[in-house]
Every structure is written in C-alpha cells, then in structure tokens.
Design a protein around this motif. Structure first.
Motif, PDB file in Angstrom:
ATOM      1  N   SER A  84       0.923  -1.177  -0.075  1.00 47.59           N
ATOM      2  CA  SER A  84       0.185   0.150   0.166  1.00 47.59           C
ATOM      3  C   SER A  84       0.868   1.456  -0.086  1.00 47.59           C
ATOM      4  N   ASP A  85       0.406   2.523  -0.189  1.00 48.58           N
ATOM      5  CA  ASP A  85       1.064   3.677   0.081  1.00 48.58           C
ATOM      6  C   ASP A  85       1.342   3.520   1.485  1.00 48.58           C
ATOM      7  N   PHE A  86       2.399   4.602   1.851  1.00 46.14           N
ATOM      8  CA  PHE A  86       2.820   4.756   3.258  1.00 46.14           C
ATOM      9  C   PHE A  86       2.566   6.138   3.373  1.00 46.14           C
ATOM     10  N   THR A  87       1.858   6.456   4.746  1.00 48.01           N
ATOM     11  CA  THR A  87       1.220   7.809   4.956  1.00 48.01           C
ATOM     12  C   THR A  87       1.841   8.019   6.504  1.00 48.01           C
ATOM     13  N   THR A  88       1.893   9.385   6.747  1.00 46.51           N
ATOM     14  CA  THR A  88       2.074   9.752   8.200  1.00 46.51           C
ATOM     15  C   THR A  88       1.083  11.010   8.216  1.00 46.51           C
ATOM     16  N   GLY A  89       1.118  11.381   9.706  1.00 45.31           N
ATOM     17  CA  GLY A  89       0.221  12.523  10.022  1.00 45.31           C
ATOM     18  C   GLY A  89      -1.228  12.246   9.436  1.00 45.31           C
ATOM     19  N   GLY A  90      -1.764  13.260   8.698  1.00 39.83           N
ATOM     20  CA  GLY A  90      -3.086  13.151   8.161  1.00 39.83           C
ATOM     21  C   GLY A  90      -3.318  12.454   6.740  1.00 39.83           C
ATOM     22  N   GLY A  91      -1.972  12.010   6.156  1.00 41.55           N
ATOM     23  CA  GLY A  91      -2.117  11.224   4.904  1.00 41.55           C
ATOM     24  C   GLY A  91      -2.258  12.201   3.720  1.00 41.55           C
ATOM     25  N   THR A  92      -1.823  13.375   3.961  1.00 43.75           N
ATOM     26  CA  THR A  92      -2.229  14.491   2.809  1.00 43.75           C
ATOM     27  C   THR A  92      -0.945  14.018   1.731  1.00 43.75           C
ATOM     28  N   ALA A  93      -1.043  14.628   0.592  1.00 49.42           N
ATOM     29  CA  ALA A  93      -0.093  14.279  -0.711  1.00 49.42           C
ATOM     30  C   ALA A  93       1.067  14.376  -0.217  1.00 49.42           C
TER      31      ALA A  93
END
Length: 177
Positions: A84-93
């Motif tokens: 999957s995509d990896f995100t941090t915080g709010g997952g914005t671009a």
C-alpha cells in the motif's frame, strides 16, 4: 426301524463338515486425509528503520511461511504480495509515499520440506519488483503430499525528496492460493 436308520444316515451325510480353503483374502481399506489446509503466516509488523528525504530505507520483513497440509496429489500453490501507500500524519499528498516507491524481493527459501519445486518470485535484489500491484512472491509446483516453505523477504522504500518528517505506516500483504 429301517426308515429311521435311513433318515439318520441322510442327516449324518448332510452334517459332515465342509472342507475349508487353504487361503483367504480380506480387503482392508483406510483413508489418508490432509491434516489441514493451505495456510500462510506473516510477521505482525516490521520496522525498516529511518532515512532522510531522497534516500531509501530497506529491511527484511521477517519469516513468511506457507504450510500446505492438504496431502494433495498436485500440491501446487502461489503466494502473491502487494503493498500500500505509506502515510504519516493526516495522509495528505505531502505526507504520502506512494506504493510505486516500494520494492520487494523474496530472496531464496530459508527452509523447505516436501517434494516438488520451490521457486522464489525474486531470488536477488536485482530482480526486485514494485508491489503497487500483486506480484508473485513464492511458488511450489510438482511433488505430492504435504510441504512447506519459509523465506525472509526484503522491502525497500524510496523516500521522495519532498517527503515530510514523520513515522510512515503502510502494509505489505501476502496471500496464498
């Protein structure tokens, strides 16, 4: 009285023991059933460490094991992997590292048992694949009966130069059919 003796002789003639055969055959059957099904175990989590924007972080996920206890005449299976995509915080671009930046290679088996051929999807880092779509991680063909394979894959994530700081979380999903 003569009639009584004739009747007794007739009964005595019928009551003579039958001749037994010299051999006898018994048909014996039993069933072999699979002790289970086709299962996969994966680590609950893995930490690839840390890196700075514009670099790559990589590490092994830990052992992945496929156990085939179907006791099949054709115990073939294929394990696929996707990320999957990896995100941090709010997952914005700006807080997202896309799955297209995630590379995977299975490496060779660390343990196997059973007959047939165990084939890594990517035996070396040079064969690494992007896992934004399902890819073959490992497979087994041929042989009979039960089998298992374990491998310890490596994941590498290319951190974009404009990535913001934070702890990024994503998933690597293995499935077996």
């Amino acid at each position: 009285m003569l009639t009584g003796l004739a009747g007794l002789a007739l009964v005595a003639g019928l009551a003579a023991p039958a001749r037994a055969d010299d051999t006898g055959t018994t048909i014996v059957t039993f069933s072999v059933t699979g002790a289970g099904g086709l299962d996969i175990t994966v680590p609950a989590s893995a930490n690839l460490g840390s890196g700075t924007a514009g670099t790559t972080v990589s590490g092994q996920l830990g052992p992945i094991t496929v156990i085939d206890q179907r006791a099949s005449l054709t115990p073939n299976w294929t394990t696929s992997v996707t990320g999957s995509d990896f995100t941090t915080g709010g997952g914005t671009a700006e807080e997202t590292i896309p799955a297209i930046n995630v590379l995977y290679w299975s490496g060779p088996a660390t343990a196997t048992a059973g007959t047939g051929t165990f084939t890594p999807g990517q035996a070396t880092a040079g064969a690494a694949v992007i896992i934004n779509v399902p890819r073959t991680a490992f497979s087994h063909t041929g042989g009979t009966g039960s089998n298992f394979a374990t491998w310890n894959p490596t994941v590498a994530v290319a951190i974009p130069p404009d990535a913001v700081g934070g702890t990024y979380t994503g998933t690597v999903t293995h499935s077996v059919l």
